[in-house]
Write a protein that holds these residues in place. Structure first.
Motif, PDB file in Angstrom:
ATOM      1  N   LEU A   1      11.626  17.161   0.246  1.00 40.88           N
ATOM      2  CA  LEU A   1      12.675  17.875  -0.015  1.00 40.88           C
ATOM      3  C   LEU A   1      14.398  17.371  -0.967  1.00 40.88           C
ATOM      4  O   LEU A   1      15.071  17.964  -1.376  1.00 40.88           O
ATOM      5  CB  LEU A   1      13.528  18.255   1.328  1.00 40.88           C
ATOM      6  CG  LEU A   1      14.053  18.569   1.658  1.00 40.88           C
ATOM      7  CD1 LEU A   1      14.112  20.033   1.646  1.00 40.88           C
ATOM      8  CD2 LEU A   1      14.362  18.626   3.136  1.00 40.88           C
ATOM      9  N   ILE A   2      14.904  15.679  -0.599  1.00 39.53           N
ATOM     10  CA  ILE A   2      15.720  15.144  -1.286  1.00 39.53           C
ATOM     11  C   ILE A   2      15.428  15.280  -2.180  1.00 39.53           C
ATOM     12  O   ILE A   2      16.194  15.342  -3.089  1.00 39.53           O
ATOM     13  CB  ILE A   2      15.721  13.586  -0.696  1.00 39.53           C
ATOM     14  CG1 ILE A   2      16.631  14.099   1.072  1.00 39.53           C
ATOM     15  CG2 ILE A   2      16.708  12.850  -1.231  1.00 39.53           C
ATOM     16  CD1 ILE A   2      16.728  12.992   1.973  1.00 39.53           C
ATOM     17  N   ASN A   3      14.540  15.305  -3.201  1.00 41.10           N
ATOM     18  CA  ASN A   3      13.961  15.138  -4.461  1.00 41.10           C
ATOM     19  C   ASN A   3      14.590  16.125  -5.235  1.00 41.10           C
ATOM     20  O   ASN A   3      14.869  17.054  -5.720  1.00 41.10           O
ATOM     21  CB  ASN A   3      13.154  14.797  -4.765  1.00 41.10           C
ATOM     22  CG  ASN A   3      12.173  14.007  -6.267  1.00 41.10           C
ATOM     23  OD1 ASN A   3      13.430  13.893  -7.661  1.00 41.10           O
ATOM     24  ND2 ASN A   3      11.899  14.053  -6.653  1.00 41.10           N
ATOM     25  N   SER A   4      13.979  17.209  -3.804  1.00 42.66           N
ATOM     26  CA  SER A   4      14.470  18.934  -5.550  1.00 42.66           C
ATOM     27  C   SER A   4      15.814  19.051  -5.115  1.00 42.66           C
ATOM     28  O   SER A   4      16.072  19.876  -5.567  1.00 42.66           O
ATOM     29  CB  SER A   4      13.172  20.012  -4.123  1.00 42.66           C
ATOM     30  OG  SER A   4      14.002  21.144  -4.262  1.00 42.66           O
TER      31      SER A   4
ATOM     32  N   LEU B   1      10.922  24.577  -2.913  1.00 43.37           N
ATOM     33  CA  LEU B   1      10.582  22.994  -2.755  1.00 43.37           C
ATOM     34  C   LEU B   1       9.348  23.162  -3.213  1.00 43.37           C
ATOM     35  O   LEU B   1       8.951  24.160  -2.363  1.00 43.37           O
ATOM     36  CB  LEU B   1      10.344  22.726  -0.738  1.00 43.37           C
ATOM     37  CG  LEU B   1       9.718  21.154  -1.008  1.00 43.37           C
ATOM     38  CD1 LEU B   1      10.148  20.198  -2.184  1.00 43.37           C
ATOM     39  CD2 LEU B   1       9.428  21.021   0.036  1.00 43.37           C
ATOM     40  N   LEU B   2       8.614  22.796  -4.034  1.00 46.81           N
ATOM     41  CA  LEU B   2       7.743  23.370  -5.104  1.00 46.81           C
ATOM     42  C   LEU B   2       6.650  21.420  -4.287  1.00 46.81           C
ATOM     43  O   LEU B   2       6.575  20.958  -4.715  1.00 46.81           O
ATOM     44  CB  LEU B   2       7.918  22.779  -6.443  1.00 46.81           C
ATOM     45  CG  LEU B   2       6.131  23.436  -6.831  1.00 46.81           C
ATOM     46  CD1 LEU B   2       6.052  24.594  -6.876  1.00 46.81           C
ATOM     47  CD2 LEU B   2       6.556  23.471  -8.878  1.00 46.81           C
TER      48      LEU B   2
ATOM     49  N   LEU C   1       8.375  26.560  -1.185  1.00 45.54           N
ATOM     50  CA  LEU C   1       9.007  26.685   0.171  1.00 45.54           C
ATOM     51  C   LEU C   1      10.340  26.834   0.092  1.00 45.54           C
ATOM     52  O   LEU C   1      11.114  26.073  -0.776  1.00 45.54           O
ATOM     53  CB  LEU C   1       8.217  25.846   0.895  1.00 45.54           C
ATOM     54  CG  LEU C   1       6.787  24.975   1.471  1.00 45.54           C
ATOM     55  CD1 LEU C   1       6.094  24.034   2.503  1.00 45.54           C
ATOM     56  CD2 LEU C   1       6.100  26.735   2.306  1.00 45.54           C
ATOM     57  N   GLU C   2      11.067  27.854   0.693  1.00 40.74           N
ATOM     58  CA  GLU C   2      12.643  27.426   0.840  1.00 40.74           C
ATOM     59  C   GLU C   2      12.707  26.258   1.950  1.00 40.74           C
ATOM     60  O   GLU C   2      12.512  25.545   2.509  1.00 40.74           O
ATOM     61  CB  GLU C   2      12.495  29.485   0.926  1.00 40.74           C
ATOM     62  CG  GLU C   2      12.646  30.406   0.595  1.00 40.74           C
ATOM     63  CD  GLU C   2      13.158  31.362   1.709  1.00 40.74           C
ATOM     64  OE1 GLU C   2      14.390  31.280   1.970  1.00 40.74           O
ATOM     65  OE2 GLU C   2      12.914  32.622   0.609  1.00 40.74           O
ATOM     66  N   TYR C   3      13.777  26.004   1.501  1.00 41.66           N
ATOM     67  CA  TYR C   3      14.640  24.700   2.224  1.00 41.66           C
ATOM     68  C   TYR C   3      14.560  25.238   3.721  1.00 41.66           C
ATOM     69  O   TYR C   3      14.451  23.911   4.516  1.00 41.66           O
ATOM     70  CB  TYR C   3      15.896  24.642   1.843  1.00 41.66           C
ATOM     71  CG  TYR C   3      15.726  24.151   0.249  1.00 41.66           C
ATOM     72  CD1 TYR C   3      15.042  22.538  -0.030  1.00 41.66           C
ATOM     73  CD2 TYR C   3      17.110  23.710  -1.099  1.00 41.66           C
ATOM     74  CE1 TYR C   3      15.090  22.319  -1.286  1.00 41.66           C
ATOM     75  CE2 TYR C   3      16.835  23.691  -2.176  1.00 41.66           C
ATOM     76  CZ  TYR C   3      15.877  23.146  -2.178  1.00 41.66           C
ATOM     77  OH  TYR C   3      15.840  22.261  -3.602  1.00 41.66           O
ATOM     78  N   SER C   4      15.372  26.361   3.662  1.00 40.66           N
ATOM     79  CA  SER C   4      15.166  26.593   5.738  1.00 40.66           C
ATOM     80  C   SER C   4      13.946  26.385   6.037  1.00 40.66           C
ATOM     81  O   SER C   4      13.835  26.168   7.762  1.00 40.66           O
ATOM     82  CB  SER C   4      16.094  27.809   5.842  1.00 40.66           C
ATOM     83  OG  SER C   4      14.661  28.979   5.221  1.00 40.66           O
TER      84      SER C   4
END
Length: 190
Positions: free
Chosen positions: A44-47, A55-56, A66-69
């Protein structure tokens, strides 16, 4: 020096030893949940740093976006479940140690009740009282709880080592060998 944990836990009954090792396994599950949560946070941080909108997740030939939420909700739920599970484990482990202490105090008290009168008179009464009220709690606080903590921390260290090895094995190997060299130097010359 070889540490044999079963010898240190010799006052526990078979069922109590099973519960003791169950608590260690339950802590293993807690640490796995920790690593899963951390495993979600790092991509997540990398994305976010890359500026991606989603987020892939890539596993072999399977790509999932995926969405961040959604990722933040999953991470929050993982850590919430871990916190509740960890709290329950600690509560029941304290209940377990209290029950072990109660059983050992009763056992020692029965032993003193049925001791030979001549043998009883050879010792001061204060020694019997001290053994009942201080020795058993001391065994729990200096043996049972620390052995549990040591085993849980070894498992946590091993899981972190495996996790970091999966991420970057070259740096992990370098750090492990450096740590072993420092430990060998420490125990050799100090």
């Amino acid at each position: 020096m070889k540490l044999n944990y079963n010898k240190k836990l010799h006052l526990l009954s078979k069922s109590e030893k099973k519960f003791f090792y169950f608590f260690i396994f339950a802590n293993f599950i807690v640490h796995i949940l920790d690593l899963v949560g951390i495993g979600f946070i790092l991509p997540l941080i990398n994305s976010i740093i890359k500026g991606d909108e989603n987020l892939l997740i890539q596993l072999n030939n399977f790509n999932y976006s995926l969405e961040y939420s959604a990722v933040l909700i999953v991470i929050s739920l993982i850590f919430l479940f871990k916190a509740i599970f960890s709290t329950l484990i600690k509560f029941y482990f304290l209940e377990f140690t209290r029950e072990v202490e109660k059983r050992l105090v009763k056992l020692l008290f029965k032993k003193y009740l049925f001791i030979n009168w001549a043998t009883f008179l050879k010792q001061k009464n204060s020694i019997y009282i001290r053994n009942i009220f201080n020795s058993v709690p001391e065994y729990i606080s200096r043996v049972v709880i620390p052995v549990n903590m040591i085993m849980v921390e070894y498992i946590w260290l091993l899981l972190i080592l495996i996790f970091v090895t999966i991420i970057n094995y070259k740096i992990t190997l370098f750090l492990v060998f450096l740590g072993l060299f420092i430990l060998a130097f420490y125990f050799r010359y100090l």
